[in-house]
Design a protein around this motif. Structure first.
Motif, PDB file in Angstrom:
ATOM      1  N   ASP A   1      50.966   3.593  34.384  1.00 55.34           N
ATOM      2  CA  ASP A   1      51.437   2.437  33.632  1.00 55.34           C
ATOM      3  C   ASP A   1      51.058   1.125  34.316  1.00 55.34           C
ATOM      4  OD1 ASP A   1      52.652   1.280  31.387  1.00 55.34           O
ATOM      5  OD2 ASP A   1      54.541   1.024  32.463  1.00 55.34           O
TER       6      ASP A   1
ATOM      7  N   LYS B   1      49.571  -2.438  34.596  1.00 53.80           N
ATOM      8  CA  LYS B   1      49.420  -3.562  33.664  1.00 53.80           C
ATOM      9  C   LYS B   1      48.421  -4.602  34.143  1.00 53.80           C
ATOM     10  CE  LYS B   1      52.701  -2.262  30.825  1.00 53.80           C
ATOM     11  NZ  LYS B   1      52.358  -1.042  30.174  1.00 53.80           N
TER      12      LYS B   1
ATOM     13  N   ASN C   1      44.206  -8.492  33.651  1.00 51.73           N
ATOM     14  CA  ASN C   1      45.275  -7.897  32.839  1.00 51.73           C
ATOM     15  C   ASN C   1      44.712  -6.728  32.048  1.00 51.73           C
ATOM     16  OD1 ASN C   1      47.529  -9.630  33.454  1.00 51.73           O
ATOM     17  ND2 ASN C   1      46.360 -11.230  32.464  1.00 51.73           N
TER      18      ASN C   1
ATOM     19  N   THR D   1      44.935  -4.259  28.960  1.00 52.80           N
ATOM     20  CA  THR D   1      45.552  -4.220  27.630  1.00 52.80           C
ATOM     21  C   THR D   1      45.394  -2.847  27.021  1.00 52.80           C
ATOM     22  OG1 THR D   1      43.509  -5.057  26.659  1.00 52.80           O
ATOM     23  CG2 THR D   1      45.210  -6.654  27.173  1.00 52.80           C
TER      24      THR D   1
END
Length: 53
Positions: A10, A12, A51, A53
């Motif tokens: 997970d 990010k 980042n 996505t």
């Protein structure tokens, strides 16, 4: 494999403190500057983030 790792953990975003001469490499990977050039006790770098996505 990248997709599986990102899903499992997970993740990010990735952050780096780029050397001045490596900025263009990180930009080509999709990183963006979060600040300008900084000098921290003689350590000169550029904080950057990617980042996911």
């Amino acid at each position: 494999m990248k997709k599986e790792i990102l899903a499992e953990y997970d993740i990010k975003q990735f952050t780096v403190n780029s050397a001045i001469n490596a900025k263009s490499v990180y930009l080509s990977f999709g990183f963006v500057e979060t600040q300008g050039i900084r000098n921290r006790s003689g350590m000169i770098d550029i904080p950057m983030v990617l980042n996911i996505t």
